[in-house]
Design an enzyme around this catalytic site. Structure first.
Site, PDB file in Angstrom:
ATOM      1  N   LYS A 171     -27.128  76.904   0.655  1.00  0.00           N
ATOM      2  CA  LYS A 171     -28.558  76.895   0.359  1.00  0.00           C
ATOM      3  C   LYS A 171     -29.266  76.334   1.587  1.00  0.00           C
ATOM      4  O   LYS A 171     -29.286  75.123   1.822  1.00  0.00           O
ATOM      5  CB  LYS A 171     -28.893  76.027  -0.858  1.00  0.00           C
ATOM      6  CG  LYS A 171     -30.363  76.215  -1.258  1.00  0.00           C
ATOM      7  CD  LYS A 171     -31.000  74.997  -1.873  1.00  0.00           C
ATOM      8  CE  LYS A 171     -31.629  74.068  -0.897  1.00  0.00           C
ATOM      9  NZ  LYS A 171     -32.779  74.575  -0.131  1.00  0.00           N
ATOM     10  N   GLY A 202     -33.760  78.798  -2.089  1.00  0.00           N
ATOM     11  CA  GLY A 202     -34.469  78.096  -3.154  1.00  0.00           C
ATOM     12  C   GLY A 202     -34.810  76.684  -2.747  1.00  0.00           C
ATOM     13  O   GLY A 202     -34.524  76.271  -1.625  1.00  0.00           O
ATOM     14  N   ASP A 203     -35.427  75.949  -3.682  1.00  0.00           N
ATOM     15  CA  ASP A 203     -35.795  74.578  -3.338  1.00  0.00           C
ATOM     16  C   ASP A 203     -34.684  73.597  -3.727  1.00  0.00           C
ATOM     17  O   ASP A 203     -33.721  73.964  -4.408  1.00  0.00           O
ATOM     18  CB  ASP A 203     -37.153  74.199  -3.960  1.00  0.00           C
ATOM     19  CG  ASP A 203     -37.112  74.208  -5.477  1.00  0.00           C
ATOM     20  OD1 ASP A 203     -36.014  74.105  -6.054  1.00  0.00           O
ATOM     21  OD2 ASP A 203     -38.191  74.324  -6.091  1.00  0.00           O
ATOM     22  N   GLY A 204     -34.856  72.359  -3.295  1.00  0.00           N
ATOM     23  CA  GLY A 204     -33.821  71.358  -3.527  1.00  0.00           C
ATOM     24  C   GLY A 204     -33.691  70.981  -4.988  1.00  0.00           C
ATOM     25  O   GLY A 204     -32.576  70.878  -5.523  1.00  0.00           O
ATOM     26  N   VAL A 207     -32.356  74.762  -7.002  1.00  0.00           N
ATOM     27  CA  VAL A 207     -31.112  75.380  -6.529  1.00  0.00           C
ATOM     28  C   VAL A 207     -30.152  74.327  -5.951  1.00  0.00           C
ATOM     29  O   VAL A 207     -28.949  74.349  -6.233  1.00  0.00           O
ATOM     30  CB  VAL A 207     -31.450  76.481  -5.494  1.00  0.00           C
ATOM     31  CG1 VAL A 207     -30.205  77.008  -4.834  1.00  0.00           C
ATOM     32  CG2 VAL A 207     -32.194  77.615  -6.189  1.00  0.00           C
ATOM     33  N   GLY A 208     -30.705  73.393  -5.180  1.00  0.00           N
ATOM     34  CA  GLY A 208     -29.860  72.346  -4.589  1.00  0.00           C
ATOM     35  C   GLY A 208     -29.198  71.512  -5.675  1.00  0.00           C
ATOM     36  O   GLY A 208     -27.991  71.242  -5.627  1.00  0.00           O
ATOM     37  N   GLU A 246     -24.982  63.933   6.001  1.00  0.00           N
ATOM     38  CA  GLU A 246     -25.544  63.659   7.330  1.00  0.00           C
ATOM     39  C   GLU A 246     -27.034  63.453   7.109  1.00  0.00           C
ATOM     40  O   GLU A 246     -27.748  64.405   6.787  1.00  0.00           O
ATOM     41  CB  GLU A 246     -25.320  64.852   8.281  1.00  0.00           C
ATOM     42  CG  GLU A 246     -23.871  65.206   8.519  1.00  0.00           C
ATOM     43  CD  GLU A 246     -23.094  64.135   9.263  1.00  0.00           C
ATOM     44  OE1 GLU A 246     -23.709  63.219   9.841  1.00  0.00           O
ATOM     45  OE2 GLU A 246     -21.856  64.205   9.229  1.00  0.00           O
ATOM     46  N   CYS A 280     -32.551  64.211  14.042  1.00  0.00           N
ATOM     47  CA  CYS A 280     -32.114  63.015  13.305  1.00  0.00           C
ATOM     48  C   CYS A 280     -31.592  61.934  14.248  1.00  0.00           C
ATOM     49  O   CYS A 280     -31.671  60.757  13.945  1.00  0.00           O
ATOM     50  CB  CYS A 280     -31.038  63.408  12.314  1.00  0.00           C
ATOM     51  SG  CYS A 280     -29.795  64.456  13.055  1.00  0.00           S
ATOM     52  N   GLU A 380     -38.319  56.837   9.633  1.00  0.00           N
ATOM     53  CA  GLU A 380     -38.080  58.004  10.480  1.00  0.00           C
ATOM     54  C   GLU A 380     -39.392  58.807  10.546  1.00  0.00           C
ATOM     55  O   GLU A 380     -39.878  59.274   9.527  1.00  0.00           O
ATOM     56  CB  GLU A 380     -36.980  58.836   9.825  1.00  0.00           C
ATOM     57  CG  GLU A 380     -36.476  59.940  10.684  1.00  0.00           C
ATOM     58  CD  GLU A 380     -35.329  60.679  10.018  1.00  0.00           C
ATOM     59  OE1 GLU A 380     -35.400  60.940   8.804  1.00  0.00           O
ATOM     60  OE2 GLU A 380     -34.359  60.992  10.725  1.00  0.00           O
TER      61      GLU A 380
HETATM   62  P1  NAD Z   1     -34.906  67.286   3.031  1.00  0.00           P
HETATM   63  O1  NAD Z   1     -33.968  66.256   2.546  1.00  0.00           O
HETATM   64  O2  NAD Z   1     -36.246  67.340   2.436  1.00  0.00           O
HETATM   65  O3  NAD Z   1     -34.265  68.733   2.818  1.00  0.00           O
HETATM   66  C1  NAD Z   1     -32.981  69.064   3.307  1.00  0.00           C
HETATM   67  C2  NAD Z   1     -32.368  70.082   2.388  1.00  0.00           C
HETATM   68  O4  NAD Z   1     -32.129  69.469   1.139  1.00  0.00           O
HETATM   69  C3  NAD Z   1     -33.251  71.286   2.106  1.00  0.00           C
HETATM   70  O5  NAD Z   1     -32.451  72.432   2.017  1.00  0.00           O
HETATM   71  C4  NAD Z   1     -33.854  70.945   0.764  1.00  0.00           C
HETATM   72  O6  NAD Z   1     -34.247  72.069   0.021  1.00  0.00           O
HETATM   73  C5  NAD Z   1     -32.703  70.218   0.108  1.00  0.00           C
HETATM   74  N1  NAD Z   1     -33.064  69.285  -0.953  1.00  0.00           N
HETATM   75  C6  NAD Z   1     -34.198  68.554  -1.094  1.00  0.00           C
HETATM   76  N2  NAD Z   1     -34.135  67.819  -2.213  1.00  0.00           N
HETATM   77  C7  NAD Z   1     -32.929  68.072  -2.784  1.00  0.00           C
HETATM   78  C8  NAD Z   1     -32.289  67.624  -3.973  1.00  0.00           C
HETATM   79  N3  NAD Z   1     -32.879  66.761  -4.801  1.00  0.00           N
HETATM   80  N4  NAD Z   1     -31.058  68.111  -4.257  1.00  0.00           N
HETATM   81  C9  NAD Z   1     -30.452  68.987  -3.438  1.00  0.00           C
HETATM   82  N5  NAD Z   1     -31.019  69.466  -2.317  1.00  0.00           N
HETATM   83  C10 NAD Z   1     -32.242  68.999  -1.990  1.00  0.00           C
HETATM   84  O7  NAD Z   1     -34.936  67.112   4.595  1.00  0.00           O
HETATM   85  P2  NAD Z   1     -35.673  68.034   5.672  1.00  0.00           P
HETATM   86  O8  NAD Z   1     -37.093  67.617   5.670  1.00  0.00           O
HETATM   87  O9  NAD Z   1     -35.353  69.464   5.490  1.00  0.00           O
HETATM   88  O10 NAD Z   1     -34.923  67.595   7.023  1.00  0.00           O
HETATM   89  C11 NAD Z   1     -35.226  66.474   7.684  1.00  0.00           C
HETATM   90  C12 NAD Z   1     -34.249  65.351   7.381  1.00  0.00           C
HETATM   91  O11 NAD Z   1     -32.916  65.748   7.680  1.00  0.00           O
HETATM   92  C13 NAD Z   1     -34.491  64.146   8.237  1.00  0.00           C
HETATM   93  O12 NAD Z   1     -34.406  62.979   7.473  1.00  0.00           O
HETATM   94  C14 NAD Z   1     -33.366  64.192   9.263  1.00  0.00           C
HETATM   95  O13 NAD Z   1     -33.048  62.982   9.844  1.00  0.00           O
HETATM   96  C15 NAD Z   1     -32.264  64.755   8.461  1.00  0.00           C
HETATM   97  N6  NAD Z   1     -31.246  65.350   9.337  1.00  0.00           N
HETATM   98  C16 NAD Z   1     -30.046  64.708   9.511  1.00  0.00           C
HETATM   99  C17 NAD Z   1     -29.082  65.236  10.355  1.00  0.00           C
HETATM  100  C18 NAD Z   1     -27.771  64.558  10.555  1.00  0.00           C
HETATM  101  O14 NAD Z   1     -26.829  65.215  10.967  1.00  0.00           O
HETATM  102  N7  NAD Z   1     -27.635  63.283  10.294  1.00  0.00           N
HETATM  103  C19 NAD Z   1     -29.325  66.425  11.017  1.00  0.00           C
HETATM  104  C20 NAD Z   1     -30.553  67.047  10.831  1.00  0.00           C
HETATM  105  C21 NAD Z   1     -31.499  66.495   9.964  1.00  0.00           C
END
Ligand code: NAD
Length: 474
Positions: A171, A202-204, A207-208, A246, A280, A380
Site C-alpha cells: 500500500k 488507499g488511505d492509512g 487500507v493500511g 522505519e 527522515c 520533525e
Molecule cells: P504517514 O505516517 O502519514 O504515512 C505513511 C504511510 O502510512 C502512508 O502510506 C499512509 O497512508 C500510511 N498510514 C497512515 N496512517 C496509517 C495507519 N493508521 N495505519 C496504517 N497505515 C497508515 O507519513 P508520511 O507523511 O507519508 O511520511 C512522512 C514520515 O515518514 C515522516 O515522519 C518521516 O520521517 C517518515 N519516514 C521515515 C523513513 C525511515 O526510513 N525512517 C523514511 C522516510 C520517511
C-alpha cells in the site's frame, strides 16, 4: 488526466470492489494529474488471499530462480529509469535533476545491494553444536510506504520480500501512488508469478489498518510517521505478527571547532534542504561549538541565501515544493512556532517565496540561537528548516544530541579522528555520518528509540524478512 483506478492483484490489473476516486495532485501546480481508487478492507482481503495462495509455491523456489527474476527486474528498471524520475517529479515535486540523480537511482542501488546480499546469504547453516539452522521466508508481508522517497521505500520492502521467497501486498502513499504503479508494471514484466506481488491503493486508516490487522498477513513492514507506526503496531498486535518500523527523525549534526568549517557547515545546510527537507534522516539540528558559532552562523546564512526554489520540471540544483497542502500547513506552523519561541531567523521565514504563489513552495529557513527545548528542535519539521544550537563541551554536545525521542541518524564534523569515533560510540542513533560520509547501498538503514526497529537494505534487510528454524538431529 491519467486513469489509474485499477489495483494489481493476482497478476492482473483489476477494478476496486467499490469505486472511490481520489485525484493525485502535482504539488508545483496544484492541478490534478491522475485519478486513483481508494480501496477498502475487501480489496485487501482479495490481495492477501492471492498472496497467501502464491506463497505455497513461491516459498519453494530456489535462490537462483529468484536471483534470475531480480536480475530481470533490474534490467527493466534501468530501461524505464527516466519514466521513474519524471513520475516522481510530477507527483512529489522533486526537481528533475534530483529525481534523476538521487530519487530514481535508489531503485538500482538497493536492488543491486539485495542481489549481492542474497548471493552471500546462507539459507542453511551447521551450528557448532551439531544442530542445523534453516532460514525460511516469513510468509505474506504487508508493506506500507510514505511519499518522500517513494521508490526508495518500495525497493527496500518489496525486493527483500520477494528475494527471500515471501509474497506481499503493497500500500503506497496515496500522495505518490503513480511510481508504485509503474513499479508494479515492471514486476509484472519481469515475470514474478501471479500473486507474489500485489498493490492496493488507499488511505492509512482504511487500507493500511486492514492490512495490519489481517490474520493471514505474517509481517508488517512500515515506513512513515511515528504516529502511524504506533497505529500499525497496535493493529498488528492482536495477531502477533512481526512488525518492522522505519519512522521519523530529528537528527543532530555536531560541528566541533576543529572541523573544516566552510566545507562542513555549507555542505550540511544543503543536505538539510535536500528533497525540500523531506527526508527522515536529514541533519536538522546543527549543534555548533561556541568558539566557532558566529562563523558557522555566517556560513550557514550565506549558503542558505543562495538556496533557491524553482520549477521541478526544470534542470538545476534548486529545491521544489513540499508534497501537499497539509505538509505546507505543518511547516508554516513550525516556522511560526520558532519565531514565537524566540529563535533568530537568519534566512527565510514564514510564507511563500516571492513569485511562487501557486504550488506548495516554502522559504528555505535557518534559525540560530535555538534551544533544544523549542518545538523546532524537538519536532520533525519535514521541510527545508534548519536549527542552529550552540554548545561548549563535547559532553554537552552528546547530551543535547541524545536529548530527543528519535534516534535515526547523527552527524559529526571534526578534524580529530579519535574524537569522531569516541562521539559516534555514544550517540543513540542507527547511523552516524562522519565529515560527510554518505550512506552506501547495501548497508543497514534504520534507527534507535522512536525512529523505529529493524534495519533495511542489504543483508540485514533480507534477514528481517526471514524466519529461523532450528533442526535438532539425533
Ligand atoms: P504517514 O505516517 O502519514 O504515512 C505513511 C504511510 O502510512 C502512508 O502510506 C499512509 O497512508 C500510511 N498510514 C497512515 N496512517 C496509517 C495507519 N493508521 N495505519 C496504517 N497505515 C497508515 O507519513 P508520511 O507523511 O507519508 O511520511 C512522512 C514520515 O515518514 C515522516 O515522519 C518521516 O520521517 C517518515 N519516514 C521515515 C523513513 C525511515 O526510513 N525512517 C523514511 C522516510 C520517511
Amino acid at each position: 488526466m491519467l486513469d489509474k483506478r485499477n489495483f494489481y492483484i493476482d497478476g492482473e490489473w483489476v477494478k476496486p470492489l467499490e469505486p472511490n476516486d481520489l485525484e493525485v495532485v502535482n504539488p508545483a501546480t496544484e492541478q490534478p494529474i491522475a485519478v486513483i481508487s481508494m480501496g477498502t478492507a475487501a480489496d485487501i482481503d482479495r490481495a492477501v488471499g492471492a498472496a497467501k495462495k502464491a506463497f505455497q509455491t513461491f516459498s519453494q523456489t530456489s535462490v537462483d530462480e529468484r536471483l534470475a527474476l531480480l536480475e530481470k527486474l533490474l534490467a527493466i528498471y534501468k530501461r524505464r529509469y527516466d519514466e521513474v524520475a519524471t513520475t516522481i517529479t510530477l507527483e512529489l515535486g522533486a526537481p528533475i535533476t534530483m529525481s534523476t540523480q538521487q530519487q530514481a537511482d535508489v531503485g538500482v542501488g538497493h536492488l543491486q545491494g539485495f542481489i549481492d546480499a542474497l548471493k552471500n546469504l546462507h539459507m542453511r547453516e551447521e551450528l557448532p553444536n551439531g544442530d542445523l539452522l534453516v532460514r525460511e521466508p516469513i510468509g505474506v508481508c504487508g508493506l506500507i510506504t510514505p511519499w518522500n522517497w517513494p521508490i526508495n521505500q518500495i525497493a527496500l520492502k518489496v525486493i527483500p520480500a520477494l528475494a527471500t521467497g515471501s509474497t506481499c501486498v503493497l500500500k503506497p502513499s496515496e500522495f505518490t501512488p503513480l511510481n508504485a504503479m509503474l513499479y508494479a508494471e515492471m514486476i509484472d514484466e519481469a515475470g514474478f508469478p501471479a500473486g507474489t506481488f500485489n498493490l492496493v491503493n488507499g488511505d492509512g486508516a482504511t487500507v493500511g489498518a486492514a492490512l495490519s490487522r489481517h490474520r493471514d498477513v505474517d509481517m508488517m513492514s512500515f515506513t512513515g510517521s511515528t504516529r502511524a507506526g504506533i497505529a500499525v503496531s497496535k493493529d498488528a498486535a492482536e495477531t502477533v505478527k512481526r512488525v518492522t518500523l522505519e519512522l521519523g527523525g530529528k537528527s543532530p549534526n555536531i560541528v566541533f571547532e576543529d572541523a573544516d568549517l566552510e566545507d562542513r557547515v555549507a555542505g550540511s545546510v544543503l543536505e538539510c534542504f535536500n528533497n525540500s527537507g523531506q527526508s527522515c534522516d536529514a541533519p536538522t539540528r546543527m549543534l555548533v561549538q561556541r568558539s566557532v558559532y558566529d562563523r558557522a552562523v555566517k556560513i550557514a546564512e550565506e549558503t542558505g541565501k543562495q538556496a533557491r526554489v524553482g520549477n521541478p520540471e526544470e534542470e538545476g540544483e534548486h529545491i521544489g515544493p513540499l508534497v501537499s497542502h497539509v505538509q505546507y500547513g505543518r511547516v508554516q506552523d513550525l516556522i511560526e512556532a520558532g519565531i514565537a519561541e524566540g529563535a533568530r531567523v537568519v534566512v527565510g521565514g514564514a510564507g511563500k517565496p516571492e513569485g511562487y504563489e501557486t504550488g506548495y513552495f516554502v522559504r528555505p529557513t535557518i534559525f540560530a540561537d535555538v534551544s533544544n527545548t523549542m518545538r523546532i528542535a524537538r519536532e520533525e519539521v519535514f521541510g527545508p528548516v534548519l536549527a542552529l544550537i550552540p554548545f561548549d563541551t563535547e559532553e554537552e554536545a552528546i547530551a543535547i544530541a541524545n536529548d530527543t525521542p528519535y534516534g535515526l541518524a547523527a552527524y559529526v564534523q571534526t578534524g580529530d579522528a579519535k574524537r569522531a569515533e569516541r562521539v559516534a560510540a555514544r550517540l543513540k542513533a542507527g547511523m552516524v555520518h562522519i565529515n560527510g560520509g554518505p550512506h552506501r547501498y547495501g548497508s543497514p538503514f534504520g534507527g534507535y528509540k522512536q525512529s523505529g526497529n529493524g534495519r533495511e537494505g542489504g543483508r540485514f534487510g533480507l534477514e528481517d524478512f526471514l524466519e529461523v528454524k532450528t533442526i535438532h538431529r539425533p
